[in-house]
Design an enzyme around this catalytic site. Sequence first.
Site, short mmCIF file in Angstrom:
data_model
loop_
_atom_site.label_atom_id
_atom_site.label_comp_id
_atom_site.label_asym_id
_atom_site.label_seq_id
_atom_site.Cartn_x
_atom_site.Cartn_y
_atom_site.Cartn_z
N LYS A 46 0.73 -0.96 0.12
CA LYS A 46 0.51 0.03 0.18
C LYS A 46 1.29 1.43 0.30
CE LYS A 46 -4.10 0.48 2.44
NZ LYS A 46 -4.30 0.69 3.59
N ILE A 47 0.37 2.03 -1.47
CA ILE A 47 1.19 3.30 -1.05
C ILE A 47 0.49 4.67 -1.32
CG2 ILE A 47 3.46 4.32 -2.44
CD1 ILE A 47 4.33 1.51 -3.38
#
Length: 227
Positions: free
Chosen positions: A86-87
């Site tokens: 998750k960015i």
Amino acid sequence: MIYMLDTANIKAIERAKDLYPIKGVTTNPTIVSREGRSFLPLLKDIRRVIGDENMLHVQTLGLKAEDIIAEAEYLKANLGENIYIKIPVIPEGIKAIRILKDKGFNITATAIFTSQQALMAAVSGADFLAPYVNRIDNISGNGVEVVKDIINEINSYGLHAKVLAASFKNVQQVHELAKAGVHSVTVSPDILDAMIHHPLTDWSVEQFVKDWEKLYGEGKLTKDVSK
Ligand code: G3P
């Protein structure tokens, strides 16, 4: 519809996985910190509970692309292939998404508040896009409408990304997005229970049992009274 659970609580994950068709668990630094445990052992416990066949979404903390990439490599090495990095959709995050996608990572672009953020993350190669529905509502926006715009953009440009709508505070928000054909949602354990709960269902089941017991006796199932 792909259902995911937005928690790092092991007991809640065990229960939800047992009861519901959960395909993954999503976490973020806030969710992880709530458990008050060492990071990697906690995430490994979640992996053990959900199995290698289910998705585990884990967020990076780095604010520079090279740090995000180093975190992604560490997380994948320790938590298995079926991990989604998750960015957040900051500029360095968008850069990291492009580089990590080329390296074959699964990516979830997160902390999305606008359809333009989502579109750029999708064009950069993100597999999932996580718009924060309730947080948009809380700044006098319309989370459901933002997500509908994202779905339309993905469809009209033929992009491969799926929408993973997040940050729900009630079932109605989920319902509105299900009607719009959202690909997936990640919800807290209490929202997941609320999505299936109806007092009239419980009342009906109680009545069935009472009526049955009048004739066949307490605690008897269909298989017990076949003669
Ligand atoms: O997955 C993102 C989500 O955890 C944010 O939710 O409830 O903190 O707005 P919330």
